[in-house]
Each structure stands twice: as structure tokens, then as C-alpha cells.
Design a protein around this motif. Structure first.
Motif, PDB file in Angstrom:
ATOM      1  N   ILE A   1       0.957  -1.160  -0.103  1.00 20.43           N
ATOM      2  CA  ILE A   1       0.000  -0.084   0.067  1.00 20.43           C
ATOM      3  C   ILE A   1       0.833   1.214   0.124  1.00 20.43           C
ATOM      4  N   ASP A   2       0.626   2.100  -0.792  1.00 20.24           N
ATOM      5  CA  ASP A   2       1.471   3.185  -0.995  1.00 20.24           C
ATOM      6  C   ASP A   2       1.062   4.362  -0.490  1.00 20.24           C
ATOM      7  N   THR A   3       1.643   4.783   0.579  1.00 12.38           N
ATOM      8  CA  THR A   3       1.436   5.898   1.266  1.00 12.38           C
ATOM      9  C   THR A   3       2.049   7.352   1.015  1.00 12.38           C
ATOM     10  N   THR A   4       2.499   7.511  -0.011  1.00  9.79           N
ATOM     11  CA  THR A   4       3.382   8.788  -0.501  1.00  9.79           C
ATOM     12  C   THR A   4       2.349   9.721  -0.851  1.00  9.79           C
ATOM     13  N   GLU A   5       1.084   9.503  -1.258  1.00 17.11           N
ATOM     14  CA  GLU A   5       0.082  10.610  -1.664  1.00 17.11           C
ATOM     15  C   GLU A   5      -1.120   9.958  -1.679  1.00 17.11           C
ATOM     16  N   LYS A   6      -2.268  10.831  -1.595  1.00 19.15           N
ATOM     17  CA  LYS A   6      -3.566  10.575  -1.328  1.00 19.15           C
ATOM     18  C   LYS A   6      -4.098   9.516  -2.529  1.00 19.15           C
TER      19      LYS A   6
ATOM     20  N   ALA B   1     -11.188   8.754  -1.650  1.00 18.94           N
ATOM     21  CA  ALA B   1     -10.561   9.864  -2.575  1.00 18.94           C
ATOM     22  C   ALA B   1     -11.462  11.142  -2.617  1.00 18.94           C
ATOM     23  N   LEU B   2     -12.504  11.087  -2.013  1.00 14.82           N
ATOM     24  CA  LEU B   2     -13.335  12.284  -1.943  1.00 14.82           C
ATOM     25  C   LEU B   2     -13.041  13.153  -0.776  1.00 14.82           C
ATOM     26  N   ILE B   3     -12.393  12.522   0.332  1.00 16.37           N
ATOM     27  CA  ILE B   3     -12.458  13.134   1.685  1.00 16.37           C
ATOM     28  C   ILE B   3     -11.164  14.134   1.433  1.00 16.37           C
ATOM     29  N   ASP B   4     -11.325  15.424   1.751  1.00 15.15           N
ATOM     30  CA  ASP B   4     -10.284  16.424   1.897  1.00 15.15           C
ATOM     31  C   ASP B   4      -9.838  16.590   3.566  1.00 15.15           C
ATOM     32  N   VAL B   5      -8.944  16.173   3.993  1.00 12.17           N
ATOM     33  CA  VAL B   5      -8.436  16.377   5.094  1.00 12.17           C
ATOM     34  C   VAL B   5      -6.953  17.127   5.510  1.00 12.17           C
ATOM     35  N   SER B   6      -6.741  17.671   6.347  1.00  9.31           N
ATOM     36  CA  SER B   6      -5.601  18.636   6.555  1.00  9.31           C
ATOM     37  C   SER B   6      -4.175  17.794   6.700  1.00  9.31           C
TER      38      SER B   6
END
Length: 222
Positions: free
Chosen positions: A118-123, A162-167
């Protein structure tokens, strides 16, 4: 909107996967109408396979159809998110039972190891590789009806993620992968009650976190 040409085999399934990718990456946005003519031209196919793929995604809750208007990308509401996590709380015990009853130690250890992919580099990469991990996990299930329901649920979570925008998306990704490691470690060690409790707490945490990020359902009348 860039669309990859599809091969002339398994058209509806392939197109469904492409539509899912477009939704997850923002090429098709919540509430947007599918232009079947444009999509068919872009994929290099007739409208029939596009419509067939759309019907399949409608059945999975990712698209909605409107009479004489066509298909639209689902626009999730907070109530729908709550429903998703309620279904997850039903499906998780069934998944645990299936793996407990039919999988061997090597299979469960392989799934635990697979979390490293699982790639955790970007969303977007995270959302896509998490879903790919879920697909491989579901493929190991013995009960194919359960597998179909689980995969449909994971497809919807794929879009929601994919839709969630989090800080702080990094912290979010770490929490998800850490929980998966805890869960599959418990499964490897045959601590099935502990595994079930991990999933119960996880579903409750994300229900409270995710649902308020989506609009309220305004279709109810007083």
C-alpha cells in the motif's frame, strides 16, 4: 480528462474499472452526468458496453440513474456514509469467520505481508493501492457471495476515501495501514475475537470521523 483506450475483451468489466478510476481520481465528480457518447468514443467502443458497465456500478452504489437523463456519479450524503459503516460492521465478522474456517496460516501471513504494497506517499496512490490490496484479500475468500458483497463495499469506500479532503492525509493513511497490520497480525495469531474487536472499533471511529465530512441528506421531510 484523460482516458486510456480499452482492449476488446471483457469490455463492460474493463470499462467499469476505468469509470471507477476516473471517479476516484476526480475525472468524474460527484453529481456529474456520464456522457455516454463521449465515453464510448474515448474508450473506442459502442455505447452498449458503457451502459452495461454503468448499470453494474449503479448496483454497487457508485452511480445513480435518472429517468430520461442517464447515469450520474453518486454524491454521497452523511446518512449514506453511516449506512456504509453499518454494513461494514455486518460484513467484517463474516470475513473473519471465512478466513478462520477456510484459509491456512500461510495465506493469512501473505495477506499481512501484502499490506507493505500500500503506497502512502500521496492520497490518490494510497486510495488506489489500498483498493488493490482489498481486491487481493477478497480473492482469497471461500464464500463467493460474501466476496461479491465485500468487494462492492470496498469499491464504495475507495470512492469515499478519494473524496475526503483532510488537513493531515499522512496521519490518516498511517492509521489505516496500522489498523490493517493489527488486524491481520491477530488473524495470523488466531486471535479471532481480538480481530473482530479491532474492526468494530475501527468502523466506529471512521463512522464518526467521515460522516460529518459529507452533506446532510435533505430529501427527508418533516
Amino acid at each position: 480528462m484523460q482516458i486510456d483506450k480499452v482492449q476488446r475483451k471483457g469490455l463492460s468489466e474493463t470499462i467499469g474499472e476505468e469509470l471507477l478510476r476516473l471517479i476516484a481520481q476526480g475525472g468524474l465528480k460527484p453529481g456529474e452526468r456520464l456522457n455516454e457518447v463521449h465515453l464510448a468514443e474515448s474508450f473506442g467502443v459502442s455505447r452498449g458496453p458503457v451502459r452495461e458497465a454503468a448499470r453494474e456500478l449503479e448496483g454497487q452504489g457508485l452511480l445513480v440513474s435518472r429517468p430520461r437523463q442517464g447515469f450520474y456519479v453518486a454524491d454521497f450524503t452523511s446518512d449514506q456514509i453511516v449506512d456504509l459503516y453499518e454494513v461494514k460492521r455486518w460484513i467484517d465478522p463474516a470475513l473473519i469467520y471465512d478466513f478462520q474456517s477456510y484459509s491456512d496460516h500461510a495465506t493469512r501471513r501473505a495477506i499481512l505481508k501484502d499490506i507493505d504494497t500500500i503506497d502512502t506517499t500521496e492520497k490518490v496512490a494510497f486510495s488506489n493501492t489500498l483498493f488493490a490490496f482489498r481486491q487481493r484479500q477478497v480473492a482469497q475468500l471461500h464464500n463467493r457471495v460474501l466476496a461479491a458483497h465485500a468487494l462492492s463495499l470496498y469499491r464504495q469506500f475507495h470512492i469515499v476515501t478519494a473524496l475526503i479532503d483532510v488537513s493531515d492525509p499522512e496521519a490518516r493513511m498511517v492509521r489505516i495501514t496500522d489498523t490493517l497490520r493489527l488486524f491481520w497480525t491477530a488473524m495470523v495469531e488466531e486471535e479471532y475475537a481480538q480481530a473482530q474487536e479491532i474492526m468494530r472499533k475501527d468502523a466506529e471511529f471512521w463512522r464518526k470521523d467521515v460522516a460529518p465530512r459529507f452533506r446532510k441528506d435533505t430529501t427527508d421531510t418533516a
